[in-house]
Design a protein around this motif. Structure first.
Motif, short mmCIF file in Angstrom:
data_model
loop_
_atom_site.label_atom_id
_atom_site.label_comp_id
_atom_site.label_asym_id
_atom_site.label_seq_id
_atom_site.Cartn_x
_atom_site.Cartn_y
_atom_site.Cartn_z
N UNK A 1 -11.67 19.39 -23.82
CA UNK A 1 -12.77 18.42 -23.68
C UNK A 1 -12.61 17.37 -24.77
N UNK A 2 -12.30 16.15 -24.36
CA UNK A 2 -11.96 15.09 -25.31
C UNK A 2 -12.86 13.88 -25.08
N UNK A 3 -13.45 13.39 -26.15
CA UNK A 3 -14.19 12.13 -26.11
C UNK A 3 -13.32 11.07 -26.78
N UNK A 4 -13.03 10.00 -26.03
CA UNK A 4 -12.27 8.90 -26.60
C UNK A 4 -13.27 7.82 -27.01
N UNK B 1 -9.07 2.77 -22.30
CA UNK B 1 -9.38 4.08 -22.87
C UNK B 1 -8.86 5.19 -21.96
N UNK B 2 -9.07 5.06 -20.66
CA UNK B 2 -8.61 6.09 -19.73
C UNK B 2 -7.09 6.21 -19.77
N UNK B 3 -6.41 5.07 -19.82
CA UNK B 3 -4.95 5.08 -19.87
C UNK B 3 -4.45 5.78 -21.12
N UNK B 4 -5.03 5.45 -22.27
CA UNK B 4 -4.59 6.07 -23.52
C UNK B 4 -4.93 7.56 -23.57
N UNK B 5 -5.96 7.97 -22.84
CA UNK B 5 -6.34 9.38 -22.87
C UNK B 5 -5.22 10.29 -22.35
N UNK C 1 -0.40 2.28 -12.58
CA UNK C 1 -0.83 1.31 -13.58
C UNK C 1 -2.34 1.38 -13.75
N UNK C 2 -2.84 1.05 -14.93
CA UNK C 2 -4.27 1.10 -15.22
C UNK C 2 -4.78 -0.30 -15.58
N UNK C 3 -5.59 -0.94 -14.74
CA UNK C 3 -6.28 -2.15 -15.20
C UNK C 3 -7.08 -1.80 -16.45
N UNK C 4 -7.07 -2.67 -17.45
CA UNK C 4 -7.67 -2.29 -18.72
C UNK C 4 -9.19 -2.32 -18.71
N UNK C 5 -9.79 -3.03 -17.77
CA UNK C 5 -11.25 -3.20 -17.80
C UNK C 5 -11.97 -2.59 -16.63
N UNK C 6 -12.98 -3.32 -16.13
CA UNK C 6 -13.85 -2.81 -15.08
C UNK C 6 -13.14 -2.57 -13.75
N UNK D 1 1.07 -0.34 -17.93
CA UNK D 1 2.05 0.22 -16.99
C UNK D 1 1.81 1.70 -16.79
N UNK D 2 2.43 2.30 -15.77
CA UNK D 2 2.32 3.76 -15.62
C UNK D 2 2.71 4.46 -16.92
#
Length: 313
Positions: free
Chosen positions: A68-71, A109-113, A209-214, A299-300
């Motif tokens: 369980x990780x909170x970023x 944040x999701x990408x870095x997680x 790939x992860x869009x960085x925002x909304x 990127x992926x």
């Protein structure tokens, strides 16, 4: 609605009650499950969410969640302190992949997680939920543990706006749902395409790939469809979602980012002007305020050298 989508709704839309916790636990076997909460100034709610997950899903009797990780993406309140006291591992966004300067945004944040979690299944939960139920986790993790053909699961729920039922999700109804129905009709069956609660296999997430925002939720959903196909996607009804609502101008910026994410996927070429001007009444009448629309994507994760080295190790 396409006949394919009608069949998908009957085959891949469930209720949390369809998979009792005992069945989900029995199917877990050696699969590791990570839960990630992206958080920015959520001290009022993050502690209760962490406490519920630890109390109901991380015990000797119910060992569903392994990590369980909170970023924390730069909170100025006590978010990190409250989350840690409740039992989460807290990681600062900027401490992850320091070689790549962080930019603001939930998708970042999701990408870095992915870099600081190890679960075979990764479950994302927004940190601003009120009256949180563990069903949000068990509901969307369940199909990934019981059905090897499912790779990506979204939560669906009622979204009240204050005391008014069914009026939440304004950007979903005004922007995302029309875009999906017109351009990706295979995804027209998703009740909450922009919902922040979803789970997926790491083997899929690391390829997207992860869009960085909304735009991250719409981007991941569309890209998952193209990567693994509709039948590998699913949704689960988990009840009611109560959370903090944003004002109209913030929703406008969200809508612009989502449209831009869709436009990029439609053309993969020329982008519309990535700025949005909104108006507020001031002392001299309506005053324009112009904001940048998120235009960056990560990127992926499978293409990131540090991530590849970690997997080899």
């Amino acid at each position: 609605m396409l006949e394919e989508v009608e069949r998908w709704l009957a085959r891949r839309s469930w209720s949390v009650a369809d998979r009792p916790l005992e069945r989900v636990l029995a199917a877990k076997r050696g699969t590791k499950v990570s839960v990630v909460l992206p958080a920015l100034n959520e001290e009022a709610t993050v502690g209760a969410i962490v406490s519920v997950i630890r109390r109901e899903l991380m015990t000797e009797a119910v060992p569903l969640v392994d990590e369980l990780v909170v970023i924390d993406s730069g909170s100025t309140d006590r978010t990190a302190e409250v989350a840690a006291a409740a039992g989460a591992r807290v990681v600062a966004r900027d401490a992850i992949l320091p070689r790549i300067p962080a930019v603001p945004g939930k998708g970042e944040v999701l990408w870095r997680s992915l870099m600081v979690t190890t679960g075979d299944v990764v479950c994302f939960v927004d940190a601003d939920l009120r009256d949180f139920s563990a069903d949000f986790v068990t509901g969307i993790v369940g199909p990934l543990l019981t059905d090897p053909d499912v790779d990506f699961v979204k939560a669906m729920y009622d979204r009240p706006l204050g005391d008014t039922p069914g009026q939440g999700g304004r950007v979903t109804e005004l922007v995302a749902r029309p875009l999906l129905n017109l351009h990706w009709p295979q995804l027209a069956g998703f009740v909450q395409p922009l919902g922040g609660e979803y789970a997926a296999r790491r083997s899929l997430l690391e390829r997207l790939p992860f869009p960085v925002g909304y735009g991250v939720e719409l981007g991941l959903l569309v890209d998952a469809l193209h990567t693994v196909g509709l039948d590998a996607l699913a949704q689960v009804d988990v009840g009611v979602r109560k959370h903090r609502h944003q004002d109209g101008r913030a929703l406008g910026r969200m809508a612009a980012a989502i449209y831009r994410t869709a436009q990029l996927r439609l053309s993969r070429g020329h982008l519309v002007r990535p700025w949005l001007t909104q108006f507020e009444r001031g002392e001299r009448g309506f005053e324009p305020h112009t904001y940048p629309v998120d235009t960056e994507e990560r990127p992926p994760m499978a293409e990131i050298a540090e991530y590849a080295r970690r997997r080899v190790a």
